[in-house]
Design a protein around this motif. Structure first.
Motif, PDB file in Angstrom:
ATOM      1  N   GLN A 234       3.164  -2.356 -14.995  1.00 22.45           N
ATOM      2  CA  GLN A 234       4.426  -3.095 -15.009  1.00 22.45           C
ATOM      3  C   GLN A 234       5.206  -2.880 -13.711  1.00 22.45           C
ATOM      4  OE1 GLN A 234       6.651  -2.334 -18.599  1.00 22.45           O
ATOM      5  NE2 GLN A 234       4.836  -2.495 -19.904  1.00 22.45           N
ATOM      6  N   VAL A 235       5.211  -1.650 -13.240  1.00 24.78           N
ATOM      7  CA  VAL A 235       5.892  -1.361 -11.974  1.00 24.78           C
ATOM      8  C   VAL A 235       5.183  -2.075 -10.824  1.00 24.78           C
ATOM      9  CG1 VAL A 235       6.595   0.453 -10.364  1.00 24.78           C
ATOM     10  CG2 VAL A 235       6.711   0.856 -12.827  1.00 24.78           C
TER      11      VAL A 235
ATOM     12  N   ALA B 201      12.338   2.190  -2.277  1.00 28.24           N
ATOM     13  CA  ALA B 201      11.335   3.215  -2.579  1.00 28.24           C
ATOM     14  C   ALA B 201      10.703   2.902  -3.928  1.00 28.24           C
ATOM     15  CB  ALA B 201      11.986   4.588  -2.608  1.00 28.24           C
ATOM     16  N   VAL B 202       9.602   3.586  -4.228  1.00 28.30           N
ATOM     17  CA  VAL B 202       8.934   3.326  -5.504  1.00 28.30           C
ATOM     18  C   VAL B 202       9.874   3.628  -6.671  1.00 28.30           C
ATOM     19  CG1 VAL B 202       7.896   5.636  -5.716  1.00 28.30           C
ATOM     20  CG2 VAL B 202       6.788   3.657  -6.791  1.00 28.30           C
ATOM     21  N   SER B 203      10.785   4.584  -6.504  1.00 26.78           N
ATOM     22  CA  SER B 203      11.737   4.903  -7.567  1.00 26.78           C
ATOM     23  C   SER B 203      12.662   3.731  -7.865  1.00 26.78           C
ATOM     24  CB  SER B 203      12.560   6.143  -7.189  1.00 26.78           C
ATOM     25  OG  SER B 203      13.231   5.945  -5.949  1.00 26.78           O
ATOM     26  N   ASP B 204      12.968   2.928  -6.845  1.00 26.92           N
ATOM     27  CA  ASP B 204      13.794   1.737  -7.061  1.00 26.92           C
ATOM     28  C   ASP B 204      13.035   0.694  -7.877  1.00 26.92           C
ATOM     29  OD1 ASP B 204      15.995   2.676  -5.445  1.00 26.92           O
ATOM     30  OD2 ASP B 204      14.780   2.236  -3.682  1.00 26.92           O
ATOM     31  N   PHE B 205      11.772   0.504  -7.544  1.00 26.45           N
ATOM     32  CA  PHE B 205      10.958  -0.451  -8.299  1.00 26.45           C
ATOM     33  C   PHE B 205      10.799   0.010  -9.747  1.00 26.45           C
ATOM     34  CE2 PHE B 205       9.457  -1.339  -3.910  1.00 26.45           C
ATOM     35  CZ  PHE B 205       9.763  -2.689  -3.868  1.00 26.45           C
ATOM     36  N   VAL B 206      10.718   1.317  -9.934  1.00 24.86           N
ATOM     37  CA  VAL B 206      10.633   1.870 -11.287  1.00 24.86           C
ATOM     38  C   VAL B 206      11.881   1.501 -12.088  1.00 24.86           C
ATOM     39  CG1 VAL B 206      10.801   4.035 -12.575  1.00 24.86           C
ATOM     40  CG2 VAL B 206       9.046   3.763 -10.831  1.00 24.86           C
ATOM     41  N   ARG B 207      13.057   1.652 -11.480  1.00 27.29           N
ATOM     42  CA  ARG B 207      14.292   1.343 -12.197  1.00 27.29           C
ATOM     43  C   ARG B 207      14.382  -0.143 -12.557  1.00 27.29           C
ATOM     44  NH1 ARG B 207      16.587   4.348  -8.165  1.00 27.29           N
ATOM     45  NH2 ARG B 207      17.814   2.562  -7.411  1.00 27.29           N
TER      46      ARG B 207
ATOM     47  N   PRO C  59       0.818  -1.220   0.000  1.00 25.92           N
ATOM     48  CA  PRO C  59       0.000   0.000   0.000  1.00 25.92           C
ATOM     49  C   PRO C  59       0.850   1.269   0.000  1.00 25.92           C
ATOM     50  CG  PRO C  59      -0.859  -1.580   1.571  1.00 25.92           C
ATOM     51  CD  PRO C  59       0.469  -2.104   1.129  1.00 25.92           C
ATOM     52  N   SER C  60       1.935   1.279   0.780  1.00 24.34           N
ATOM     53  CA  SER C  60       2.797   2.457   0.861  1.00 24.34           C
ATOM     54  C   SER C  60       3.440   2.761  -0.486  1.00 24.34           C
ATOM     55  CB  SER C  60       3.912   2.224   1.890  1.00 24.34           C
ATOM     56  OG  SER C  60       3.523   1.377   2.932  1.00 24.34           O
ATOM     57  N   ALA C  61       4.025   1.728  -1.104  1.00 18.33           N
ATOM     58  CA  ALA C  61       4.755   1.933  -2.354  1.00 18.33           C
ATOM     59  C   ALA C  61       3.818   2.302  -3.503  1.00 18.33           C
ATOM     60  CB  ALA C  61       5.547   0.671  -2.695  1.00 18.33           C
ATOM     61  N   LYS C  62       2.656   1.648  -3.566  1.00 13.01           N
ATOM     62  CA  LYS C  62       1.720   1.965  -4.643  1.00 13.01           C
ATOM     63  C   LYS C  62       1.139   3.364  -4.471  1.00 13.01           C
ATOM     64  CE  LYS C  62       0.445  -2.697  -6.105  1.00 13.01           C
ATOM     65  NZ  LYS C  62      -0.648  -3.668  -6.308  1.00 13.01           N
ATOM     66  N   ALA C  63       0.831   3.744  -3.242  1.00 14.51           N
ATOM     67  CA  ALA C  63       0.317   5.100  -3.008  1.00 14.51           C
ATOM     68  C   ALA C  63       1.367   6.140  -3.398  1.00 14.51           C
ATOM     69  CB  ALA C  63      -0.074   5.273  -1.547  1.00 14.51           C
ATOM     70  N   ALA C  64       2.654   5.819  -3.155  1.00 10.51           N
ATOM     71  CA  ALA C  64       3.726   6.754  -3.479  1.00 10.51           C
ATOM     72  C   ALA C  64       3.895   6.948  -4.982  1.00 10.51           C
ATOM     73  CB  ALA C  64       5.043   6.270  -2.865  1.00 10.51           C
ATOM     74  N   TRP C  65       3.419   5.981  -5.785  1.00 13.00           N
ATOM     75  CA  TRP C  65       3.446   6.171  -7.247  1.00 13.00           C
ATOM     76  C   TRP C  65       2.598   7.383  -7.634  1.00 13.00           C
ATOM     77  CZ3 TRP C  65       5.397   4.150 -11.828  1.00 13.00           C
ATOM     78  CH2 TRP C  65       4.726   4.532 -12.997  1.00 13.00           C
TER      79      TRP C  65
END
Length: 298
Positions: free
Chosen positions: A225-226, A274-280, A178-184
Motif C-alpha cells: 500500500q505504501v 521521506a518514506v515516513s511521509d509516504f507511510v503517513r 529506488p531510494s524511497a523503497k530501499a529506505a522502507w
C-alpha cells in the motif's frame, strides 16, 4: 604456507583462462563484467562486514572472484547464477583454489528475481554481497529484501548512477522510487567508487558500492500500500502531490484531504518526501473513509 581457511583469489590471467576454458565471451545482456583484482575483492569483503556467523547470498558469482573471498570469511555462501555454464564451473573453481572451503559453497542455478524464501529455507541468508548486473540491480535488491527477512545487512556493487539513486536522501536530485523503497527496508549508504580497470571486460560506466543495514518496517500498513503511494507520487514528478495522487486517491480533493491529514502540504512534490511521509499518507488512506465510495458516487 597458505592458511587452509583462505582461498587463492583470481587475478587477470586466471579470469581469462577460466573464460577461455569455458569458450565464453562475456555478454552485455547478462551484465557480465568480471572482477579480476584481488585487492578489490578484499575491499568488498571487508566493507561488507561479513563475519563467520553469516550465511551470504551472492547473486551473479560469474567466474568466482568474489565467491572465493567470501568463502574465506563467511560461514557459508549460496551463489545464485543464471548462466548454466558458470553455475556448473563454480564448484570446480572453488575445489581447485580453496579445497578446504568447498563444503561452505552451495550453487543455485536460477534467476535471482525468481528466488523465494522457501527455496533457501534450509540455509537462510543473513547477508547479501554481490556484483550486480547494472540493468537489474535495483529490482534484485528490492526483491531479495522483501523475500528474505533474514537478510540483516549487505553490500552490492552497481553502476555509479544506480548507487547514487539507491542511497539518495529526500530533496536530492537523484532521490526517487529506488531510494524511497530501499529506505522502507534498510539504512542505505554509499561506500565509495570502484575503478573500471578492475573488471574484465572493462565496462563503459563507473561503478560504486552501496551498503545496507536492515531496519524495522516504518509502519503497520502493508508495504504494498505504501509502495502504491510512492509509485503514484513519482509517476509525474513535476506535478504537485495533490495532482499526482489524484488517481490513486480517487480524486484531487480526496488526495488533498489525505495529504493534510498526513501533515504533508498538498503543493509538495514526491522528491521532497521521506518514506515516513509516504507511510503517513497510506495510513491516512486506511483511516479516513472515502465518502465517494460510501455514497455510491462515481
Amino acid at each position: 604456507m597458505q592458511d587452509q581457511q583462505s582461498a587463492r583469489l583470481l587475478g587477470p590471467a586466471e579470469v581469462r583462462r577460466l573464460a577461455e576454458d569455458l569458450g565464453m565471451r562475456p555478454t552485455k545482456k547478462l551484465g557480465q563484467n568480471f572482477v579480476h583484482d584481488p585487492n578489490t575483492v578484499r575491499r568488498i569483503v571487508a566493507t561488507s562486514g561479513v563475519t563467520a556467523e553469516d550465511v551470504v547470498l551472492e547473486v551473479g558469482p560469474g567466474l568466482g572472484s568474489l565467491t572465493l573471498g567470501l568463502l574465506s570469511t563467511a560461514q557459508a555462501v549460496t551463489a545464485v547464477e543464471v548462466d548454466a555454464a558458470l553455475a556448473a564451473t563454480l564448484p570446480r573453481t572453488v575445489a581447485e583454489r580453496a579445497p578446504a572451503l568447498v563444503d561452505r559453497l552451495r550453487t543455485v542455478e536460477a534467476d535471482a528475481l525468481s528466488l523465494r524464501e522457501r527455496d533457501l529455507a534450509d540455509r537462510a541468508p543473513t547477508a547479501l554481497v554481490a556484483n550486480l548486473p547494472y540493468n537489474v540491480a535495483v529490482p534484485v535488491v528490492l526483491h531479495l529484501l522483501a523475500e528474505f527477512p533474514t537478510l540483516r545487512h549487505g553490500l552490492v556493487m552497481v553502476q555509479a548512477e544506480v548507487a547514487d539513486r539507491m542511497a539518495a536522501k529526500p530533496g536530492s536530485r537523484t532521490y526517487g522510487v529506488p531510494s524511497a523503497k530501499a529506505a522502507w527496508f534498510a539504512d542505505v549508504r554509499r561506500e565509495g567508487p570502484v575503478p573500471r580497470g578492475v573488471f574484465w571486460p572493462v565496462p563503459n560506466v563507473d561503478s560504486g558500492l552501496v551498503s545496507f543495514t536492515r531496519t524495522e518496517p516504518p509502519s503497520t500498513v502493508a508495504r504494498e500500500q505504501v509502495f502504491r503511494v510512492l509509485d503514484a507520487a513519482f509517476a509525474q514528478r513535476r506535478k504537485t502531490l495533490r495532482s499526482a495522487l489524484s488517481k490513486w486517491a480517487g480524486s484531487a480533493a480526496r488526495a488533498e484531504t489525505l495529504l493534510r491529514a498526513a501533515g504533508v502540504p498538498p503543493s509538495s512534490r514526491g522528491e521532497q518526501l521521506a518514506v515516513s511521509d509516504f507511510v503517513r499518507i497510506a495510513e491516512a488512506a486506511r483511516d479516513i473513509p472515502d465518502d465517494s465510495e460510501s455514497s455510491g458516487a462515481r
